[in-house]
Design a protein around this motif. Structure first.
Motif, mmCIF file in Angstrom:
data_model
loop_
_atom_site.group_PDB
_atom_site.id
_atom_site.type_symbol
_atom_site.label_atom_id
_atom_site.label_comp_id
_atom_site.label_asym_id
_atom_site.label_seq_id
_atom_site.Cartn_x
_atom_site.Cartn_y
_atom_site.Cartn_z
ATOM 1 N N ASN A 256 0.834 -1.212 0.000
ATOM 2 C CA ASN A 256 0.000 0.000 0.000
ATOM 3 C C ASN A 256 0.866 1.258 0.000
ATOM 4 O O ASN A 256 0.527 2.256 -0.664
ATOM 5 C CB ASN A 256 -0.932 0.001 1.212
ATOM 6 C CG ASN A 256 -1.994 -1.100 1.110
ATOM 7 O OD1 ASN A 256 -2.389 -1.485 -0.004
ATOM 8 N ND2 ASN A 256 -2.452 -1.592 2.261
ATOM 9 N N PHE A 257 1.983 1.233 0.730
ATOM 10 C CA PHE A 257 2.867 2.401 0.783
ATOM 11 C C PHE A 257 3.443 2.677 -0.614
ATOM 12 O O PHE A 257 3.476 3.855 -1.046
ATOM 13 C CB PHE A 257 3.993 2.152 1.789
ATOM 14 C CG PHE A 257 4.962 3.264 1.894
ATOM 15 C CD1 PHE A 257 4.699 4.369 2.707
ATOM 16 C CD2 PHE A 257 6.163 3.257 1.168
ATOM 17 C CE1 PHE A 257 5.621 5.426 2.801
ATOM 18 C CE2 PHE A 257 7.062 4.306 1.244
ATOM 19 C CZ PHE A 257 6.784 5.388 2.058
ATOM 20 N N ASN A 258 3.902 1.661 -1.281
ATOM 21 C CA ASN A 258 4.456 1.859 -2.631
ATOM 22 C C ASN A 258 3.381 2.285 -3.614
ATOM 23 O O ASN A 258 3.651 3.060 -4.558
ATOM 24 C CB ASN A 258 5.129 0.580 -3.113
ATOM 25 C CG ASN A 258 6.408 0.284 -2.353
ATOM 26 O OD1 ASN A 258 7.073 1.211 -1.860
ATOM 27 N ND2 ASN A 258 6.753 -0.986 -2.249
ATOM 28 N N LYS A 259 2.179 1.799 -3.401
ATOM 29 C CA LYS A 259 1.086 2.171 -4.304
ATOM 30 C C LYS A 259 0.694 3.629 -4.103
ATOM 31 O O LYS A 259 0.355 4.330 -5.081
ATOM 32 C CB LYS A 259 -0.095 1.242 -4.046
ATOM 33 C CG LYS A 259 -1.208 1.404 -5.055
ATOM 34 C CD LYS A 259 -2.311 0.373 -4.807
ATOM 35 C CE LYS A 259 -3.416 0.495 -5.853
ATOM 36 N NZ LYS A 259 -4.496 -0.512 -5.617
ATOM 37 N N LYS A 260 0.725 4.106 -2.849
ATOM 38 C CA LYS A 260 0.371 5.492 -2.565
ATOM 39 C C LYS A 260 1.503 6.436 -2.954
ATOM 40 O O LYS A 260 1.250 7.625 -3.214
ATOM 41 C CB LYS A 260 0.061 5.664 -1.081
ATOM 42 C CG LYS A 260 -1.227 4.968 -0.671
ATOM 43 C CD LYS A 260 -1.444 5.146 0.840
ATOM 44 C CE LYS A 260 -2.720 4.425 1.294
ATOM 45 N NZ LYS A 260 -2.935 4.575 2.769
ATOM 46 N N LYS A 264 7.999 7.887 -4.805
ATOM 47 C CA LYS A 264 8.885 7.756 -3.641
ATOM 48 C C LYS A 264 8.601 6.431 -2.942
ATOM 49 O O LYS A 264 8.118 6.393 -1.811
ATOM 50 C CB LYS A 264 8.689 8.921 -2.669
ATOM 51 C CG LYS A 264 9.102 10.261 -3.234
ATOM 52 C CD LYS A 264 8.937 11.352 -2.182
ATOM 53 C CE LYS A 264 9.375 12.711 -2.723
ATOM 54 N NZ LYS A 264 9.231 13.805 -1.713
ATOM 55 N N LYS A 265 8.908 5.380 -3.633
ATOM 56 C CA LYS A 265 8.680 4.055 -3.058
ATOM 57 C C LYS A 265 9.669 3.795 -1.938
ATOM 58 O O LYS A 265 10.624 4.565 -1.739
ATOM 59 C CB LYS A 265 8.799 2.995 -4.141
ATOM 60 C CG LYS A 265 7.682 3.060 -5.167
ATOM 61 C CD LYS A 265 7.808 1.928 -6.179
ATOM 62 C CE LYS A 265 6.672 1.981 -7.191
ATOM 63 N NZ LYS A 265 6.755 0.878 -8.188
ATOM 64 N N SER A 268 16.014 3.201 1.375
ATOM 65 C CA SER A 268 16.855 3.138 2.590
ATOM 66 C C SER A 268 16.690 4.371 3.464
ATOM 67 O O SER A 268 16.840 4.300 4.698
ATOM 68 C CB SER A 268 18.321 2.972 2.193
ATOM 69 O OG SER A 268 18.747 4.064 1.374
ATOM 70 N N HIS A 269 16.352 5.540 2.901
ATOM 71 C CA HIS A 269 16.154 6.753 3.705
ATOM 72 C C HIS A 269 14.929 6.625 4.596
ATOM 73 O O HIS A 269 14.885 7.235 5.673
ATOM 74 C CB HIS A 269 16.001 7.970 2.792
ATOM 75 C CG HIS A 269 17.301 8.386 2.185
ATOM 76 N ND1 HIS A 269 17.386 9.422 1.266
ATOM 77 C CD2 HIS A 269 18.574 7.953 2.368
ATOM 78 C CE1 HIS A 269 18.655 9.576 0.913
ATOM 79 N NE2 HIS A 269 19.384 8.679 1.571
ATOM 80 N N HIS A 270 13.935 5.846 4.148
ATOM 81 C CA HIS A 270 12.752 5.641 4.979
ATOM 82 C C HIS A 270 13.078 4.839 6.225
ATOM 83 O O HIS A 270 12.307 4.857 7.198
ATOM 84 C CB HIS A 270 11.647 4.922 4.185
ATOM 85 C CG HIS A 270 11.095 5.743 3.074
ATOM 86 N ND1 HIS A 270 11.270 5.432 1.752
ATOM 87 C CD2 HIS A 270 10.364 6.914 3.067
ATOM 88 C CE1 HIS A 270 10.675 6.312 0.970
ATOM 89 N NE2 HIS A 270 10.104 7.246 1.769
ATOM 90 N N LEU A 271 14.187 4.150 6.224
ATOM 91 C CA LEU A 271 14.590 3.341 7.375
ATOM 92 C C LEU A 271 15.528 4.103 8.299
ATOM 93 O O LEU A 271 16.027 3.549 9.290
ATOM 94 C CB LEU A 271 15.281 2.056 6.904
ATOM 95 C CG LEU A 271 14.492 1.175 5.925
ATOM 96 C CD1 LEU A 271 15.292 -0.059 5.551
ATOM 97 C CD2 LEU A 271 13.152 0.793 6.512
ATOM 98 N N GLY A 272 15.779 5.385 7.984
ATOM 99 C CA GLY A 272 16.664 6.190 8.806
ATOM 100 C C GLY A 272 18.115 5.845 8.620
ATOM 101 O O GLY A 272 18.919 6.061 9.540
ATOM 102 N N GLY A 275 23.737 7.601 4.026
ATOM 103 C CA GLY A 275 24.431 7.115 2.846
ATOM 104 C C GLY A 275 23.569 7.214 1.600
ATOM 105 O O GLY A 275 22.551 7.915 1.549
ATOM 106 N N GLU A 276 23.978 6.457 0.598
ATOM 107 C CA GLU A 276 23.253 6.483 -0.670
ATOM 108 C C GLU A 276 21.866 5.896 -0.504
ATOM 109 O O GLU A 276 21.681 4.868 0.167
ATOM 110 C CB GLU A 276 24.058 5.691 -1.709
ATOM 111 C CG GLU A 276 23.435 5.724 -3.081
ATOM 112 C CD GLU A 276 24.248 4.880 -4.080
ATOM 113 O OE1 GLU A 276 23.820 4.785 -5.243
ATOM 114 O OE2 GLU A 276 25.297 4.330 -3.681
ATOM 115 N N ASN A 277 20.902 6.572 -1.100
ATOM 116 C CA ASN A 277 19.522 6.101 -1.016
ATOM 117 C C ASN A 277 19.299 4.991 -2.041
ATOM 118 O O ASN A 277 19.441 5.202 -3.247
ATOM 119 C CB ASN A 277 18.565 7.252 -1.287
ATOM 120 C CG ASN A 277 17.114 6.852 -1.009
ATOM 121 O OD1 ASN A 277 16.859 5.923 -0.246
ATOM 122 N ND2 ASN A 277 16.184 7.571 -1.617
ATOM 123 N N THR A 278 18.960 3.790 -1.582
ATOM 124 C CA THR A 278 18.753 2.633 -2.454
ATOM 125 C C THR A 278 17.358 2.071 -2.241
ATOM 126 O O THR A 278 16.815 2.117 -1.134
ATOM 127 C CB THR A 278 19.790 1.535 -2.145
ATOM 128 O OG1 THR A 278 19.686 1.160 -0.766
ATOM 129 C CG2 THR A 278 21.210 2.042 -2.433
#
Length: 339
Positions: A256-260, A264-265, A268-272, A275-278
């Motif tokens: 649902n998060f990726n669908k919404k 911005k699926k 790695s930045h969503h996990l805090g 470094g490079e955002n993957t």
């Protein structure tokens, strides 16, 4: 020749014996050898001609009284060497010659045939011996071939049974592994750090996507080794939750998060993580067999322009479009159903 009858005397004695004295009796009875050829021959009961005698020498003067006796003896007496040659004699001699020649030829042919027959007999005996040996070898080879054929048939039966057993065991093992992994989630793309805390990463991920999961629901979090040692991607993270329901809640929340947030699926930045955002991908923890089936199904679906390929409870499904029915891919053979 004198035959007891009165014959005409010849006068050749006048030319042959002009200077000799001859008695009157001799004049009347004596015939020279040349004239004797014209006289009638003596009858002897056959028609055999008398062979010519050599020309007689004229008698000497002191033996004139014995001339008549010598002529008569030469005319009457016949030796064995002067036997007459008749047609019958010639035929007899020819028959004898034929018999002799026939006998010689027959003996020669018999000898040659005997030699050839002995040679042929020997060759037949040798051939019979060789044939017997080959027959024995053939029977031995045939017996061994039958034994090998029976062994081969038994091996084929055993192989078929073993294949069936292996297939059954593979299905059982895959099912057991699937049940063992039914509470797990597989996370790709989390960067690796020496001081990383994977449990905090999973809690942060659950809060980000809005999944109702607390730290006590996370039973275990580990990284697994790479299959490709040269790959630059970080190692996969496996998180074991308390039950399969919590797994499904986390997976649904990520979907649902990726669908919404299509632009911005989950990353790695969503996990805090610094470094490079993957990108970060969350999916069910599949067994090796199901992973292979999933990869084959995705490749075939892409080639056949199928829109949907997904995994639910460890099983792979495909669908061509929104109105098409879902197809369950149980094994590699089922991949052929994607047409």
């Amino acid at each position: 020749m004198y035959d007891g009858r009165r014959v005409r005397s010849c006068s050749h004695y006048l030319c042959d014996y002009k200077k000799k004295t001859v008695t009157p009796e001799l004049k009347q009875s004596w015939i020279c050898p040349e004239c004797s050829l014209g006289q009638p021959r003596q009858r002897t009961g056959d028609n055999t001609p008398i062979r010519d005698n050599p020309r007689s020498q004229p008698p000497a003067d002191d033996d004139a009284s014995n001339i008549t006796h010598r002529v008569k003896t030469k005319q009457v007496v016949k030796s064995d060497n002067d036997s007459p040659v008749t047609n019958g004699t010639l035929r007899h001699m020819l028959d004898c010659f034929k018999k002799d020649v026939t006998g010689i030829i027959a003996n020669a042919v018999a000898n040659a045939v005997s030699v050839k027959f002995d040679l042929i007999t020997k060759q037949i005996a040798d051939f019979s011996s060789s044939l017997s040996f080959l027959s024995e070898q053939y029977e031995t080879y045939k017996k061994r071939q039958e034994e090998d054929f029976n062994i081969l048939m038994n091996l084929q039966d055993e192989n078929a049974k073993l294949k069936s057993t292996v297939t059954d065991l593979s299905l059982r093992l895959n099912l057991a592994e699937r049940h063992q992994r039914e509470n797990n989630v597989e996370i790709h793309g989390i960067p690796e750090h020496r001081t990383e805390n994977l449990t905090n990463c999973i809690n942060h991920l659950a809060k980000t996507v809005g999944a109702a999961i607390i730290e006590e629901d996370i039973m275990q979090v580990v990284r697994v080794s790479k299959l490709d040692k040269d790959s630059k991607h970080p190692r996969i993270v496996i998180a074991k939750l308390r039950n399969s329901r919590q797994r499904d809640v986390l997976l649904a929340a990520v979907h649902n998060f990726n669908k919404k947030n299509p632009e911005k699926k989950l990353a790695s930045h969503h996990l805090g993580l610094a470094g490079e955002n993957t990108p970060v991908y969350v999916s069910e923890h599949l067994t090796p067999t199901n992973k292979y089936i999933h990869a084959a199904a995705r490749k075939k679906a892409k080639d056949m322009k199928y829109k949907f390929v997904w995994v639910r409870n460890g099983r792979v499904f495909v669908r061509k479009n929104e109105s098409s029915p879902a197809i369950l891919i149980r094994n590699l053979d089922s991949v052929n159903l994607i047409t």
